[in-house]
Design an enzyme around this catalytic site. Structure first.
Site, PDB file in Angstrom:
ATOM      1  N   LYS A 134       0.859  -1.182   0.000  1.00  0.00           N
ATOM      2  CA  LYS A 134       0.000   0.000   0.000  1.00  0.00           C
ATOM      3  C   LYS A 134       0.893   1.229   0.000  1.00  0.00           C
ATOM      4  O   LYS A 134       1.666   1.455   0.932  1.00  0.00           O
ATOM      5  CB  LYS A 134      -0.903  -0.003   1.234  1.00  0.00           C
ATOM      6  CG  LYS A 134      -1.755   1.256   1.345  1.00  0.00           C
ATOM      7  CD  LYS A 134      -2.775   1.147   2.445  1.00  0.00           C
ATOM      8  CE  LYS A 134      -3.537   2.441   2.607  1.00  0.00           C
ATOM      9  NZ  LYS A 134      -4.524   2.370   3.685  1.00  0.00           N
TER      10      LYS A 134
ATOM     11  N   ARG B 292       1.261   9.988   5.715  1.00  0.00           N
ATOM     12  CA  ARG B 292       1.434   8.598   6.138  1.00  0.00           C
ATOM     13  C   ARG B 292       2.740   8.000   5.621  1.00  0.00           C
ATOM     14  O   ARG B 292       2.898   6.792   5.561  1.00  0.00           O
ATOM     15  CB  ARG B 292       0.261   7.750   5.630  1.00  0.00           C
ATOM     16  CG  ARG B 292      -1.113   8.241   6.023  1.00  0.00           C
ATOM     17  CD  ARG B 292      -2.083   7.071   6.047  1.00  0.00           C
ATOM     18  NE  ARG B 292      -3.478   7.469   6.089  1.00  0.00           N
ATOM     19  CZ  ARG B 292      -4.081   8.056   7.111  1.00  0.00           C
ATOM     20  NH1 ARG B 292      -3.374   8.362   8.206  1.00  0.00           N
ATOM     21  NH2 ARG B 292      -5.360   8.353   7.061  1.00  0.00           N
TER      22      ARG B 292
ATOM     23  N   LYS C  14      -2.151  -1.494  -3.898  1.00  0.00           N
ATOM     24  CA  LYS C  14      -3.004  -0.308  -3.853  1.00  0.00           C
ATOM     25  C   LYS C  14      -2.167   0.959  -3.887  1.00  0.00           C
ATOM     26  O   LYS C  14      -1.195   1.013  -3.135  1.00  0.00           O
ATOM     27  CB  LYS C  14      -3.811  -0.371  -2.547  1.00  0.00           C
ATOM     28  CG  LYS C  14      -4.611   0.866  -2.230  1.00  0.00           C
ATOM     29  CD  LYS C  14      -5.199   0.764  -0.861  1.00  0.00           C
ATOM     30  CE  LYS C  14      -5.912   2.073  -0.557  1.00  0.00           C
ATOM     31  NZ  LYS C  14      -6.277   2.182   0.823  1.00  0.00           N
TER      32      LYS C  14
HETATM   33  C1  PBG Z   1      -7.057   3.312   5.668  1.00  0.00           C
HETATM   34  C2  PBG Z   1      -7.493   3.258   4.238  1.00  0.00           C
HETATM   35  C3  PBG Z   1      -7.375   4.263   3.275  1.00  0.00           C
HETATM   36  C4  PBG Z   1      -7.948   3.759   2.106  1.00  0.00           C
HETATM   37  C5  PBG Z   1      -8.387   2.469   2.382  1.00  0.00           C
HETATM   38  N1  PBG Z   1      -8.074   2.169   3.704  1.00  0.00           N
HETATM   39  C6  PBG Z   1      -6.894   5.651   3.399  1.00  0.00           C
HETATM   40  C7  PBG Z   1      -5.507   5.949   3.728  1.00  0.00           C
HETATM   41  O1  PBG Z   1      -4.614   5.083   3.774  1.00  0.00           O
HETATM   42  O2  PBG Z   1      -5.269   7.133   3.974  1.00  0.00           O
HETATM   43  C8  PBG Z   1      -8.048   4.498   0.816  1.00  0.00           C
HETATM   44  C9  PBG Z   1      -9.070   3.994  -0.142  1.00  0.00           C
HETATM   45  C10 PBG Z   1      -9.383   4.914  -1.266  1.00  0.00           C
HETATM   46  O3  PBG Z   1      -8.760   5.972  -1.476  1.00  0.00           O
HETATM   47  O4  PBG Z   1     -10.334   4.581  -2.001  1.00  0.00           O
HETATM   48  N2  PBG Z   1      -8.097   2.911   6.534  1.00  0.00           N
END
Ligand code: PBG
Length: 327
Positions: free
Chosen positions: A197, A220, A251
């Site tokens: 991610k 983050r 992702k």
């Molecule tokens: C964290 C999470 C995020 C997304 C999914 N789970 C946000 C982040 O990491 O800031 C993003 C999903 C999207 O943008 O569609 N709980």
């Protein structure tokens, strides 16, 4: 002579020929729909940066889950929008927290018809907006966070999740969650790891959807991956598989197709990809201006994600495309 020996256009001539030789086929079976559920509301609330998506109430969430299931969509992933946030994100693991009650609602209405996935993270529930708890220096404390992820996994399993999906990118999160579930006799609950991610600017609309602001204009990058790195993604994936991940995810999807292909070539577990909120918003916004054909671009990008190696895709287009693909 002088003409090409091999002609490729012959097999492109008619729709039926093209259908016969298509290497990638997209079907409703490939989709998981992300859904937002908001605590303390009766009416759905629109999300301006994600036209067509809403923060559901408990009852409209059940109705939408039924609609998606009837269209043949195999799974949904739930995100909660709590009424109150605190420093440790208690709403994430409270047995009466919004995702837990919503999981129970959907399970009661639909039984095993729909795969229920619970996003497992603290960011929607913390007042500082980080995915974990903070230490005395204000940094995200990896191991203290793992203990809360374990509690969250148990609460989600108890509420009816088939799959928990840790998305916080803490080291060791999959192993910690697997151990907690097994220790509670819940070896039946699967772990879908957000393994690779990236710290992406494409999560912007999602943060509006779940009303998350990171304190002090923070980001983050201290726990999510640097988009510059691919080898590191393979290290993340290998660790998650070793820790017991049943499915690994890449992702965002569209900006990381090379990573997706590399992951698919490396592991034998199913590989998921998340077409994130910013990817959705860009397509919808350009389509609203009449600059692109939205459904066609959505289909093309999802086909590319599948061609790159995804076994299934989390996408906000799930419902719309399920309708278009005819279930
Ligand atoms: C964290 C999470 C995020 C997304 C999914 N789970 C946000 C982040 O990491 O800031 C993003 C999903 C999207 O943008 O569609 N709980």
């Amino acid at each position: 002579m002088g003409y090409p020996e091999r002609r490729l256009r012959r097999l492109r001539r008619t729709p039926a020929l093209r259908r016969l030789v298509a290497e990638t086929r997209l079907s409703v079976d490939d989709f998981v729909a992300p859904l937002f559920v908001r605590e303390g509301t009766e009416e759905p609330v629109a999300i301006p940066s994600m036209p067509g998506q809403v923060q559901h109430s408990r009852s409209t969430l059940v109705a939408e889950a039924k609609r998606l299931s009837a269209l043949g969509v195999p799974g949904v992933i739930l995100f909660g929008v709590p009424e109150r946030k605190d420093s440790v994100g208690s709403g994430a693991f409270d047995p009466d927290g919004i995702v837990q009650v919503a999981l129970a609602d959907v399970r009661a209405a639909l039984g095993d018809e729909l795969v229920l996935i619970a996003d497992l993270c603290l960011d929607e529930y913390t007042d500082h907006g980080h995915c974990g708890v903070l230490d005395a220096r204000g940094q995200v404390d990896n191991d203290a966070t793992l203990a809360l992820y374990q509690q969250t996994a148990l609460a989600q399993a108890e509420a009816g999740a088939d799959v928990v999906a840790p998305s916080g990118m803490m080291d060791g999160q999959v192993g910690a969650i697997r151990a907690a579930l097994d220790g509670a006799g819940r070896c039946d609950v699967a772990v879908l790891a957000y393994a690779a991610k990236y710290a992406s600017a494409l999560y912007g609309p999602f943060r509006e959807a779940v009303e998350v602001t990171i304190a002090g204009g923070g980001d983050r990058r201290g726990y999510q991956q640097d988009p510059a790195n691919r080898r590191e993604a393979l290290a993340e994936v290998a660790l998650d598989v070793a820790e017991g991940a049943d499915v690994v995810m890449v992702k965002p999807a569209g900006t990381n197709l090379d990573v997706l292909a590399a992951v698919r070539a490396t592991v034998d577990v199913p590989v998921a990809a998340y077409q994130v909120s910013g990817e959705y918003a860009m397509i919808v916004a350009a389509a609203e201006r009449g600059w692109i054909d939205g459904p066609a671009v959505a289909l093309e990008s999802l086909t590319a994600i599948k061609r790159a190696g995804a076994d299934f895709v989390l996408t906000y287009f799930a419902g719309e495309l399920a309708e278009a693909l005819g279930g």
